[in-house]
Design an enzyme around this catalytic site. Structure first.
Site, PDB file in Angstrom:
ATOM      1  N   GLY A 131       0.825  -1.210   0.000  1.00 43.47           N
ATOM      2  CA  GLY A 131       0.000   0.000   0.000  1.00 43.47           C
ATOM      3  C   GLY A 131       0.852   1.249   0.000  1.00 43.47           C
ATOM      4  N   TYR A 132       1.380   1.580  -1.156  1.00 42.64           N
ATOM      5  CA  TYR A 132       2.311   2.716  -1.272  1.00 42.64           C
ATOM      6  C   TYR A 132       1.649   3.899  -1.999  1.00 42.64           C
ATOM      7  CZ  TYR A 132       6.514   0.155   0.226  1.00 42.64           C
ATOM      8  OH  TYR A 132       7.448  -0.526   0.937  1.00 42.64           O
ATOM      9  N   SER A 133       1.536   3.780  -3.341  1.00 43.51           N
ATOM     10  CA  SER A 133       1.090   4.905  -4.178  1.00 43.51           C
ATOM     11  C   SER A 133      -0.296   5.389  -3.805  1.00 43.51           C
ATOM     12  CB  SER A 133       1.059   4.500  -5.647  1.00 43.51           C
ATOM     13  OG  SER A 133       2.338   4.162  -6.084  1.00 43.51           O
ATOM     14  N   GLU A 248      15.173  -6.557  -2.730  1.00 42.81           N
ATOM     15  CA  GLU A 248      15.031  -7.013  -4.126  1.00 42.81           C
ATOM     16  C   GLU A 248      16.408  -7.053  -4.773  1.00 42.81           C
ATOM     17  OE1 GLU A 248      11.154  -6.101  -6.322  1.00 42.81           O
ATOM     18  OE2 GLU A 248      11.743  -4.199  -5.449  1.00 42.81           O
TER      19      GLU A 248
END
Lengths: 398, 388, 398, 388
Positions: A131-133, A248
């Site tokens: 839940g970023y942008s 990552e």
């Protein structure tokens, strides 16, 4: 200089390849597999695949053994990606959980968080999203406005998230919210491990230009999270976010290998398609274009290997990942655009009427427009490269 | 020296613009995508009432007797709103063919129908295999009892269900060269012809495969000289491509406006993104492409109307530039819009898809390179010779 | 829509063409003319040509008759440029005087200034240069630092100018200097009509990358100008500068027609050069490249005509001139670069050894690098187009 | 997986970099332009003392017996400082040819000379007409009394006055195909040969036309098999092009550094220009070109050293990308520098000119496209077949 894989790495590849041949969905390798287009059935298909990976010991290869991983080396992760791309394996529905959330929790989560979430991520029992942008915080993530207000041991969360991959399938969300309105920008943000299955959370699909539905809007109306669901410190979520991205470590390996695969398929297409009984590849204009694409596809793969060498030596990835991202996403878009042109007017035939199986080129072409936007637009990558790698002065806006 | 549309032409543009604005611009196209064709039909009727369909038809057949330049405003506006349907094909390809090659009977019937807006034409050219070259024409046309018997398959026929008539390229004598190809006018309702729809990436245009099984047509449905349909068609294509360039200019103009508007209102890092040179200069590049496409398109239509010596190269290059630039700037427009540009909800993608539809439509890019080179005297090959 | 020239315009063309055939330097049209490379002799050659133009009545065609012009229309000016480009006429050494200084003086000069300077500009007796750019004021002209300090009816001027075309030949300079240090930016600048032939003025040549010397640095050490040599008001020179630029109503016509000419010569080159007995034009890769160049060369000419139409209708040029400048200068650079590539390795042969006469392609190629910089860089043109034509917000730097 | 130069190679680069930095980088090239060759000569002597000239020569002949990858640091550094002279041609083209095809006598003499840095080679290939194709080779070589008699003209011979020996492509039997071409080693001091200098746009390299009028050469000066010089040469060109790519990477690295440095210090509108995205993003594009050219060049040299299956396409594409990108970024560098970049005083233009010199040097761009396509099995033509 050495481009070979070690015997151990090749054994790893062989083991994975053998497993895949036995465990991929029925008919997958010979292209006869029928995956349902019904959204609910497709979700079950993806969860089943995630479960199968777990059962085979292939769900989280880089994790420590004590959490159920096999402590794969970076090079084994590379081999893993190559093999998954080679067979065009189904999407990893719990990518966010496995590659981002769990490693972050292992590093800075509480013991309770570790025991509560990590195992279920591995098994695929709980699917995670990010839940970023937000609608007004895309390239500028620090502009998020979703708020979390303390209420006893609870936090009341309100706001809207967007571009949430697999949000419609997710059980939990790694959510950024603003917990301090007075701190500007990067300060005052907190990370919550939000339960998606509650009344205050509503997901709505975003339909993409290719007609698919990978992303969602997530509406938070008095959604609830608890103190125990905070990662790291309150107001210090930005650091957690950065730490999460560091996990990552293979960078955009998957996209690089996919590009290489698409290039090779484009060569086949160019040899198969004919104009006046001559293969397109006999056309000097086409051949020149293909040599250009070959050169740059090789260049981007080799750039990736050079950066990978640095990561292997330094133990962590550097800012060069931005260069890989920029080049591969732009080149992918260009190559796929070219694939449409090469088909002549038949290139507009779509879906079941496309002249190659599964509307491969048309769907990938349309999807590629998202690749130079998602994960940081090309413009943002250029700023990063200019500022972090070349040391040029920062934009005035920041 | 006066390189501009005249006042009447710009005034007429104003009417059409207003009409299409009132209809919600791309709203009609979006309804068409969903399978609702009613609003399109009523829009087309309205446009016919405005006079759009009669502009370039001779006064004898109910038209205004005007030329390609007068068609530009309408073409641009249809491009602007991504109008579905066959206006371009009917008025810019079939009308000039009928005017020049039609028999009196054909003109009486078809030009009057087109002029009053009741009928439209599509073109059945491609066959499975997808080549626009003469060797791609294999539909067999046999003469029997003063009738033509058609057997074969046509593919990617645009808006076959909307059209009332098709111009079919058929082979009236053996071989695979351009000799022996004829143009035949066929009604959609012809017996023994089946229509199978094909999915188009540009959903504002429909495609279909037509299968002809002993379709019988009267001899007088041949348009232009028998066996010389290829040369006949080239004449129509000149007109078509000049018009297509104008349609694309209209689309490009809208794309640039979208980019400018969004860059003014969308804020990131506390600034409207149009303040960042990465965005600003990219939009400027788009604007340059637009204005160059416009200059080339207007000149191409002037050259066509004036029968200028350089009309073939002017038209080929206008088409080449427009199709290429349209794909480029409509793609850039998505990038400028960021995530939202990637969604189905915003129009950005509709323009990209239309651009791809036009790219190799009625002739490949390479064909038009060769046509321009031949017209400029740079080529010894006659692959692109125009018989005018 | 009408691309024709009127009978009157064609008569004008014929008159000029006839005059040029009779008056161009010996051997000019058939390429046998030998112009001295000695700088002093070349200066005399240019001044002689300027004088000849004056005597023929061709020096200042757009001027009012009362100043010795022929009140040419804008279209006649276009014809004039076409013809001058066609014969590759020698450079106009007093360009600044005729096209910029004199029209400005006619508009806002004092009667004394008019009578003192205008006639000598026309005859070529006094050659003018422009004193605008400075080492730290290139794209940002408002940053000039050259200062003029009042001392009775005199002004003492100190500073440095750069990129002064024909500065080494000039008698007078249309100079921008800062007369008020407290006003920022565009305010506090004054225009002086500086005498170049005084001890306080020193010019030094700038040698360009093509080995030529068109530009100069001008050093001002206590140079003197008088009150009577101020144009317009003290501290209000910015307005004068803008007014002066407005007099170039044909925009970049000369460059457009030159580009057209270069394209046509490139077509000839491509037909003449052979590889394995085949003209290069028979090569599909070359032909495609040439069609692209043809299309854009035509496009830029037609854009220019469209903007010219607007100028004719509005009576004054608009911001669209920036679009012409951007496109023509970039395309010229690209076309000339292509001309070198087409010659293969022989393309590196220079000067007397070049494979075409007068090192035409090599010299023009090298010179073209200046065209996307001088007169406002391409980056500045893009800002202008973005802001003035498209209405996008201004850069933060300004 | 280890895609990097090793520590020894990087250490050696350090020595060469320091040596050339101490000599003032492009200072030597600028003196060479003015006609002063002394500083170049002493620099070359110093580089020989460092070991640069002996890296890839067998130990038998006084060399280090190392491979293409070990040559990379030196090549890059020569590119960085735009070093004049024939290091590239001598060590990367002639040395591999001599090593593989030279007679024992030839090796003894020439490899030892090269190794100790006393002699250099140039290549006399082109003739008036300028074609690198076999049909362009018309210099007549006749056999008489166990001697070769040469008649003809060679053009654009690089640094003919600096070279001690030339490898001349001559026609030892009739025809215009690649059969019948031989490579002949000739001393600069050969009698009946005249040298006429030609002006090069890249003044850091000199060119000359050589005229052969009954030049008599012993038979044993033929390098490789008689009549099969074309195939022999191809082997050397693989090595040459891998090396050229590395030289260009060195030049490109310097160009990017120049642009970055200038963009940091040059202020306009109260800001360092590197803050404007138009400048910043352009420099990023240059950086991307640089790193891609480097990856391709390093891989090409690795493929050469390892005799990898894809070495021909790897080398062709490394060359193609490098020459193209070098022209592009060196031109962009002028634009970033603005007016000052257009002057003779700043080095920008020297890099542009060198880029143009390399563009079609020892083979046209199109030739290398064809070579890559053939190697990839995309072509039926044998125009680019490599005989290895």
């Amino acid at each position: 200089m050495d481009f070979s894989f070690t015997t151990k790495e090749e054994e790893f590849r062989h083991e994975l390849r053998t497993w895949l041949e036995e465990n991929l969905p029925e008919g997958w390798l010979d292209g006869t597999s029928k995956v349902s287009k019904n959204e609910g059935e497709y979700a079950i298909f993806l969860r089943n695949w995630q479960r199968k990976l777990y059962e085979g010991g292939w769900a989280a290869i880089a994790w420590p053994e004590k959490y159920g991983g096999r402590e794969a080396t970076l090079m084994e992760e590379i081999v893993y990606q190559q093999e998954m791309v080679r067979v065009k394996a189904p999407a990893l529905v719990n990518y966010v959980g496995i590659h981002m959330v769990a490693p972050t929790l292992m590093q800075i989560g509480t013991e309770e968080q570790k025991s509560k979430y990590i195992q279920k991520i591995l098994t695929g029992e709980e699917v995670w999203c990010q839940g970023y942008s937000e609608p007004n915080a895309g390239s500028d993530l620090s502009a998020i406005q979703t708020s979390a207000v303390k209420d006893g041991d609870r936090w009341i969360i309100n706001g809207q998230k967007v571009w949430t991959s697999f949000g419609h399938l997710a059980d939990r969300c790694f959510l950024l919210a603003r917990t301090n309105r007075f701190d500007k920008k990067h300060k005052g943000i907190t990370v919550f491990l939000l339960d998606m299955n509650q009344p205050g959370v509503e997901t709505r699909p975003i339909i993409q230009m290719d007609g698919q539905h990978d992303f969602n809007e997530v509406y938070l109306n008095d959604a609830i999270a608890y103190d125990a669901e905070i990662v790291g410190e309150v107001d210090e979520g930005w650091k957690v976010t950065i730490a999460l991205l560091m996990h990552e470590r293979t960078g955009i390996g998957g996209q690089v290998f996919t590009l290489e695969q698409q290039f090779n398929e484009l060569v086949s297409l160019t040899k198969e398609l004919k104009e006046d009984d001559q293969p397109l590849m006999a056309n000097p204009l086409v051949r020149k274009e293909m040599i250009d694409l070959y050169t740059r596809t090789r260049g981007s793969l080799l750039n990736y290997y050079r950066n990978l060498t640095k990561t292997l030596k330094n133990g962590h990835p550097g800012a060069e990942g931005s260069m890989d991202k920029l080049m591969v996403s732009e080149l992918t878009k260009e190559l796929l655009s070219q694939s449409i042109s090469l088909q002549g007017h038949q290139g507009v035939l779509w879906k079941e009427d496309a002249i190659t199986a599964n509307s491969y080129w048309q769907d990938n072409y349309l999807y590629s427009f998202g690749q130079t936007i998602g994960g940081g637009t090309s413009e943002i990558q250029k700023n990063t490269i200019g500022e972090r790698i070349l040391g040029l002065p920062k934009d005035m806006g920041r | 020296m006066d390189f501009s549309l005249n006042q009447e032409q710009e005034m007429f543009r104003g009417y059409v613009r207003k009409y299409l604005d009132d209809a919600g611009q791309t709203k009609t196209a979006r309804e068409f995508i969903k399978g609702e064709t009613e609003s399109l039909q009523s829009l087309l009727t309205g446009m016919a009432e405005l006079g759009c369909t009669s502009i370039n038809i001779s006064e004898n057949y109910g038209g205004m007797g005007l030329g390609p330049l007068d068609l530009i405003p309408v073409l641009e506006e249809t491009g602007r709103s991504l109008l579905p349907g066959l206006y371009l094909e009917t008025n810019a390809l079939v009308v000039p063919l009928l005017e020049k090659f039609g028999t009196e009977e054909q003109k009486e019937r078809y030009l009057s129908e087109i002029s009053n807006g009741t009928k439209s034409f599509s073109l059945a050219w491609l066959e499975p295999g997808g080549s626009y070259n003469p060797s791609g024409i294999n539909l067999v046309v046999k003469e029997e009892n003063n009738h033509l018997i058609l057997n074969g398959v046509k593919s990617l026929v645009p808006d076959a269900e909307l059209a009332d008539h098709y111009i079919v390229l058929g082979r009236t004598s053996t071989g695979n060269s351009k000799e022996g190809i004829s143009l035949i006018i066929i009604d959609r309702t012809a017996t023994n012809m089946s229509i199978q729809s094909q999915k188009n990436i540009d959903e504002t245009r429909r495609l279909a495969e037509l299968t002809f099984t002993n379709v019988e047509i009267p001899m007088n449905q041949i348009l232009g000289p028998l066996h010389h349909g290829w040369e006949t068609l080239q004449e129509g294509l000149l007109s078509f491509n000049a018009a297509l360039s104008a349609v694309i200019v209209g689309s490009m103009e809208k794309v640039v406006e979208m980019a400018v508007e969004y860059a003014k209102i969308r804020e990131q890092f506390g600034q409207p993104i149009g303040r960042f040179q990465a965005i600003k200069h990219r939009i400027v590049d788009m604007k340059m492409d637009l204005e160059t496409a416009r200059s080339l398109a207007y000149y191409a239509n002037w050259a066509l109307e004036s029968n200028a010596e350089d009309r073939v190269q002017a038209i080929s290059c206008a088409r080449l530039f427009a199709t290429d630039a349209f794909t480029r700037i409509s793609s850039d427009n998505i990038q400028i819009h960021g995530g939202i540009g990637f969604t189905e909800e915003i129009d950005c993608h509709l323009f990209v898809k239309r651009a791809r539809f036009y790219e190799n439509y009625l002739g490949s890019t390479e064909h038009y390179y060769n046509q321009a080179a031949t017209a400029l005297g740079w080529s010894n090959k006659d692959e692109a010779i125009i018989s005018v």
